[in-house]
Scaffold this motif. Structure first.
Motif, PDB file in Angstrom:
ATOM      1  N   ILE A 255       0.836  -1.208   0.000  1.00  0.00           N
ATOM      2  CA  ILE A 255       0.000   0.000   0.000  1.00  0.00           C
ATOM      3  C   ILE A 255       0.868   1.255   0.000  1.00  0.00           C
ATOM      4  CG2 ILE A 255      -1.702   1.319   1.329  1.00  0.00           C
ATOM      5  CD1 ILE A 255      -2.790  -1.377   2.355  1.00  0.00           C
ATOM      6  N   ALA A 256       1.950   1.244   0.828  1.00  0.00           N
ATOM      7  CA  ALA A 256       2.816   2.417   0.915  1.00  0.00           C
ATOM      8  C   ALA A 256       3.512   2.697  -0.416  1.00  0.00           C
ATOM      9  CB  ALA A 256       3.845   2.216   2.030  1.00  0.00           C
ATOM     10  N   LEU A 257       3.992   1.642  -1.079  1.00  0.00           N
ATOM     11  CA  LEU A 257       4.648   1.834  -2.375  1.00  0.00           C
ATOM     12  C   LEU A 257       3.682   2.365  -3.426  1.00  0.00           C
ATOM     13  CD1 LEU A 257       6.954  -1.318  -2.681  1.00  0.00           C
ATOM     14  CD2 LEU A 257       7.681   1.077  -2.577  1.00  0.00           C
ATOM     15  N   MET A 258       2.482   1.802  -3.460  1.00  0.00           N
ATOM     16  CA  MET A 258       1.511   2.262  -4.443  1.00  0.00           C
ATOM     17  C   MET A 258       1.074   3.695  -4.151  1.00  0.00           C
ATOM     18  SD  MET A 258      -1.866   0.276  -5.802  1.00  0.00           S
ATOM     19  CE  MET A 258      -3.001   1.050  -6.980  1.00  0.00           C
ATOM     20  N   LYS A 259       0.916   4.017  -2.871  1.00  0.00           N
ATOM     21  CA  LYS A 259       0.564   5.381  -2.493  1.00  0.00           C
ATOM     22  C   LYS A 259       1.659   6.361  -2.918  1.00  0.00           C
ATOM     23  CE  LYS A 259      -0.530   8.260   1.535  1.00  0.00           C
ATOM     24  NZ  LYS A 259      -0.698   8.270   3.022  1.00  0.00           N
ATOM     25  N   ALA A 260       2.917   5.988  -2.662  1.00  0.00           N
ATOM     26  CA  ALA A 260       4.031   6.858  -3.046  1.00  0.00           C
ATOM     27  C   ALA A 260       4.090   7.044  -4.555  1.00  0.00           C
ATOM     28  CB  ALA A 260       5.347   6.270  -2.525  1.00  0.00           C
ATOM     29  N   ALA A 261       3.852   5.957  -5.303  1.00  0.00           N
ATOM     30  CA  ALA A 261       3.861   6.054  -6.767  1.00  0.00           C
ATOM     31  C   ALA A 261       2.728   6.939  -7.266  1.00  0.00           C
ATOM     32  CB  ALA A 261       3.763   4.658  -7.385  1.00  0.00           C
ATOM     33  N   MET A 262       1.563   6.836  -6.642  1.00  0.00           N
ATOM     34  CA  MET A 262       0.441   7.685  -7.039  1.00  0.00           C
ATOM     35  C   MET A 262       0.700   9.147  -6.703  1.00  0.00           C
ATOM     36  SD  MET A 262      -3.038   5.455  -6.312  1.00  0.00           S
ATOM     37  CE  MET A 262      -2.648   5.019  -4.632  1.00  0.00           C
ATOM     38  N   GLN A 263       1.297   9.393  -5.525  1.00  0.00           N
ATOM     39  CA  GLN A 263       1.620  10.772  -5.156  1.00  0.00           C
ATOM     40  C   GLN A 263       2.646  11.363  -6.116  1.00  0.00           C
ATOM     41  OE1 GLN A 263       2.736   9.971  -1.055  1.00  0.00           O
ATOM     42  NE2 GLN A 263       0.907  11.019  -0.292  1.00  0.00           N
ATOM     43  N   TRP A 264       3.649  10.571  -6.466  1.00  0.00           N
ATOM     44  CA  TRP A 264       4.645  11.042  -7.427  1.00  0.00           C
ATOM     45  C   TRP A 264       3.997  11.325  -8.779  1.00  0.00           C
ATOM     46  CZ3 TRP A 264       6.505   9.205 -12.115  1.00  0.00           C
ATOM     47  CH2 TRP A 264       7.662   9.840 -12.605  1.00  0.00           C
ATOM     48  N   SER A 265       3.100  10.446  -9.189  1.00  0.00           N
ATOM     49  CA  SER A 265       2.420  10.646 -10.474  1.00  0.00           C
ATOM     50  C   SER A 265       1.582  11.924 -10.468  1.00  0.00           C
ATOM     51  CB  SER A 265       1.520   9.441 -10.781  1.00  0.00           C
ATOM     52  OG  SER A 265       2.270   8.259 -10.906  1.00  0.00           O
ATOM     53  N   ASN A 266       0.930  12.204  -9.317  1.00  0.00           N
ATOM     54  CA  ASN A 266       0.074  13.392  -9.235  1.00  0.00           C
ATOM     55  C   ASN A 266       0.864  14.690  -9.268  1.00  0.00           C
ATOM     56  OD1 ASN A 266      -2.177  11.744  -9.055  1.00  0.00           O
ATOM     57  ND2 ASN A 266      -2.297  11.835  -6.821  1.00  0.00           N
ATOM     58  N   PRO A 326       2.954  -2.677  -7.199  1.00  0.00           N
ATOM     59  CA  PRO A 326       2.371  -1.432  -6.698  1.00  0.00           C
ATOM     60  C   PRO A 326       2.896  -0.186  -7.411  1.00  0.00           C
ATOM     61  CG  PRO A 326       3.873  -2.381  -5.081  1.00  0.00           C
ATOM     62  CD  PRO A 326       3.667  -3.401  -6.137  1.00  0.00           C
ATOM     63  N   ILE A 327       4.163  -0.221  -7.834  1.00  0.00           N
ATOM     64  CA  ILE A 327       4.715   0.931  -8.554  1.00  0.00           C
ATOM     65  C   ILE A 327       4.069   1.064  -9.923  1.00  0.00           C
ATOM     66  CG2 ILE A 327       6.816   1.848  -9.607  1.00  0.00           C
ATOM     67  CD1 ILE A 327       8.380   0.656  -7.261  1.00  0.00           C
ATOM     68  N   VAL A 328       3.934  -0.057 -10.623  1.00  0.00           N
ATOM     69  CA  VAL A 328       3.316  -0.038 -11.953  1.00  0.00           C
ATOM     70  C   VAL A 328       1.873   0.441 -11.876  1.00  0.00           C
ATOM     71  CG1 VAL A 328       2.498  -1.540 -13.802  1.00  0.00           C
ATOM     72  CG2 VAL A 328       4.833  -1.775 -12.966  1.00  0.00           C
ATOM     73  N   LEU A 329       1.136  -0.057 -10.894  1.00  0.00           N
ATOM     74  CA  LEU A 329      -0.254   0.374 -10.731  1.00  0.00           C
ATOM     75  C   LEU A 329      -0.327   1.837 -10.313  1.00  0.00           C
ATOM     76  CD1 LEU A 329      -1.689  -2.784  -8.926  1.00  0.00           C
ATOM     77  CD2 LEU A 329      -2.273  -2.007 -11.228  1.00  0.00           C
ATOM     78  N   GLY A 330       0.577   2.269  -9.447  1.00  0.00           N
ATOM     79  CA  GLY A 330       0.596   3.661  -9.034  1.00  0.00           C
ATOM     80  C   GLY A 330       0.948   4.601 -10.164  1.00  0.00           C
ATOM     81  N   LEU A 331       1.683   4.109 -11.159  1.00  0.00           N
ATOM     82  CA  LEU A 331       2.016   4.925 -12.329  1.00  0.00           C
ATOM     83  C   LEU A 331       0.834   5.064 -13.280  1.00  0.00           C
ATOM     84  CD1 LEU A 331       5.632   3.640 -13.099  1.00  0.00           C
ATOM     85  CD2 LEU A 331       4.984   5.873 -12.178  1.00  0.00           C
ATOM     86  N   GLY A 332      -0.225   4.309 -13.043  1.00  0.00           N
ATOM     87  CA  GLY A 332      -1.437   4.484 -13.842  1.00  0.00           C
ATOM     88  C   GLY A 332      -1.765   3.353 -14.787  1.00  0.00           C
ATOM     89  N   MET A 333      -1.152   2.193 -14.617  1.00  0.00           N
ATOM     90  CA  MET A 333      -1.488   1.063 -15.476  1.00  0.00           C
ATOM     91  C   MET A 333      -2.956   0.690 -15.249  1.00  0.00           C
ATOM     92  SD  MET A 333      -0.407  -0.842 -17.884  1.00  0.00           S
ATOM     93  CE  MET A 333       1.273  -0.232 -17.821  1.00  0.00           C
TER      94      MET A 333
END
Length: 574
Positions: A255-266, A326-333
């Motif tokens: 969850i933390a990795l995906m959250k960080a990836a989403m925050q970075w993407s935003n 989580p990183i790939v999903l957080g990047l918007g896949m």
């Protein structure tokens, strides 16, 4: 004769009331049929090309491809997705479970058909090109969209539309895993956030119908092959709890990795095209060393459940998948995460099972047993759906002996994620990062489950602003609850009791009474669509600064009246 016995208008009107269970069951069956056909088509689109292109005609055998394809395939897939999504508006790019929850929270379950069509193709392409994602999230979105579109096409009340979205979500899970009961529980636990008879029954029949349709198309086979296993000794219980704690920590990391990836993407200056390309490069780079991360990975999960993967490979796959997905999903896949959580949980559980058997001298359960516990614990902790995870494990195994240890591991993993690290579900975090909220409010849920039509008062009479005393007396003879005064396209409610007082004080039958000037209780009103829920009605009253609403059809015909007092009395009584 059929016209005399069935009226769509009566059918819609019946659905406005909470006791419309037979009508909802019929809609649930119809929703399940549609969802089954759509998700069967989605599965065909995924499996048919892969069976022809991958070695040994195995739709999961990405490992059999040469190394250069392990690297290039995800990158090519990202480029294809970029080419498609660049022709789509940002609003129509919203897909998946987070999009579904947003539409439930802010749009009464109205899911656009365009987003569902995009989800159908982009999720399939992401999986076809080996991205480290799952098909379950897209299946839930597609199922929910089918339910929503059914309600929209039939012009049904919004309270019914919300239940149909739950029906579709349940059918999506059911058709994907062949686990109808898990689909029902997931829909109630995550999407509808409530357990009621009027909601449970149609959702149940929809899940069962969706599973039957897919079984008819593909046979009665589970997505995963699970051997019959059980705990060997109660002395293993502390280790089962330990497994739940480790899986809980993995869920927190995920969850933390995906959250960080989403925050970075935003906040990043990189657009969605660059992010998708980066996701492809990362997936390809990891797949060079661990091709098992590509695609859904059900073959790898099955091997873990059978205890066929060695300790070193399990550890490598676990690190690769847990960091990459989580990183790939957080990047918007644009695909799902439920399948990957099953994958990570199974690998971690299998790894702990091997370590546990080598750490003690006594006989312990098969490593696949711990892989199974890991699947449920990881899915329950990441999605905040412990009951759905437990039921899914039970349905996948058909083994009641799994219930007790699974309950322990799932509870512990959820406690670690929720209460030790204060991590809500990944779907809630995703909504928060987009500035939205999706909390459970019992009052809101109750008001959303009832239509404004179910409380409206039909006992009213239209009146001009000025009437004669004689005309007022005739109006009062019918004992209306309200007088609806129409003045320059404005609608005002007047209490009949105050009109009765004015009639008694009049000097002659011909005397004119100004209904807008006599001492009386008058309520300003505004209009609301007949499909609205009580929650929508209450929100509109607050927004317009009125105490009453006119319930109108699409043709602006007034069906009835609804006051704030009626709504308040409703939730006090319930």
């Amino acid at each position: 004769m059929f016209r005399n016995t069935f009226s769509m208008k009566q059918f819609r009107h019946r659905l406005a009331y909470g006791e419309a269970l037979p009508q909802m069951v019929i809609l649930g069956i119809l929703c399940g049929l549609i969802c089954g056909l759509v998700l069967g088509s989605f599965r065909t689109l995924l499996e048919t090309p892969l069976e022809h292109l991958l070695p040994n005609q195995d739709s999961e055998n990405f490992e059999g491809l040469p190394t250069w394809l392990h690297f290039l395939l995800p990158i090519i897939g990202s480029l294809v997705l970029i080419a498609i999504l660049s022709r789509v508006t940002p609003l129509n790019r919203k897909v998946g479970i987070t999009h579904l929850l947003e539409r439930m929270a802010y749009h009464q379950g109205y899911l656009p058909i365009t987003n569902a069509i995009i989800q159908f193709f982009v999720a399939a392409l992401a999986l076809l090109f080996g991205h480290s994602v799952g098909k379950e999230g897209p299946a839930i979105h597609l199922g929910a969209a089918c339910g929503s579109q059914l309600g929209q096409r039939l012009n049904l009340p919004n309270n019914t539309l919300r239940i149909l979205v739950g029906c579709g979500a349940a059918a999506g899970i059911s058709a994907t895993f062949n686990t109808p009961l898990a689909g029902v529980v997931f829909a109630m636990e995550v999407v509808l956030l409530e357990y009621t008879v009027i909601g449970f029954m149609p959702v149940m029949v929809s899940a069962a119908t969706g599973a039957l349709v897919v079984q008819f198309m593909f046979g009665n086979a589970w997505a995963l092959t699970v051997p019959t296993m059980q705990i060997e000794s109660l002395q293993e219980i502390p280790y089962v709890a330990f497994l739940g704690g480790i899986i809980g920590l993995l869920a927190v990391i995920f969850i933390a990795l995906m959250k960080a990836a989403m925050q970075w993407s935003n906040h990043s200056s990189f657009g969605y095209k660059s992010r998708l390309l980066l996701a492809g490069v990362l997936t390809g780079s990891v797949a060079v060393f661990y091709p098992q991360v590509m695609g859904m990975g059900y073959d790898t999960v099955t091997s873990a459940l059978q205890g066929e993967i060695g300790l070193g490979l399990l550890f490598g796959i676990l690190i690769a998948k847990c960091l990459l997905t989580p990183i790939v999903l957080g990047l918007g896949m644009p695909a799902g995460l439920i399948g990957p959580t099953f994958f990570i949980g199974a690998i971690a559980g299998g790894l702990l099972g091997i370590l546990g058997s080598s750490a003690v001298n006594q006989t312990v359960a098969h490593p696949g047993f711990y892989a199974l516990l890991g699947m449920g614990s990881m899915m329950g902790a990441v999605a905040n759906a412990p009951m759905a995870a437990l039921v899914a494990i039970l349905e996948l195994t058909g083994n009641p002996n799994i219930i007790f240890p699974a309950m322990i591991s799932i509870v512990v993993s959820n406690l670690i994620a929720r209460y030790v690290f204060r991590m809500p579900s990944i779907f809630v975090i995703s909504m928060h990062l987009q500035g939205m909220d999706y909390r459970y409010r019992p009052l809101t849920q109750m008001l959303n489950s009832s239509s404004a039509q179910s409380l409206m008062n039909r006992n009213f009479i239209n009146s001009d602003p000025t009437i004669s005393t004689q005309g007022a007396s005739k109006i009062l003879e019918s004992s209306p609850s309200w007088l609806l005064i129409i003045e320059e396209s404005k609608y005002i409610l007047l209490s009949p009791g105050d009109l009765h007082t004015a009639v008694q004080q009049a000097l002659s039958p011909e005397e004119q009474i100004d209904l807008l000037r006599i001492p009386a209780l008058r309520l300003d009103t505004s209009m609301i669509d007949s499909k609205a829920t009580l929650q929508q009605a209450l929100e509109q009253m607050a927004r317009d600064g009125v105490e009453a609403l006119c319930i109108v059809t699409d043709r602006n015909e007034i069906l009835g009246l609804l006051t704030r007092d009626q709504i308040e009395a409703f939730y006090r009584e319930n």
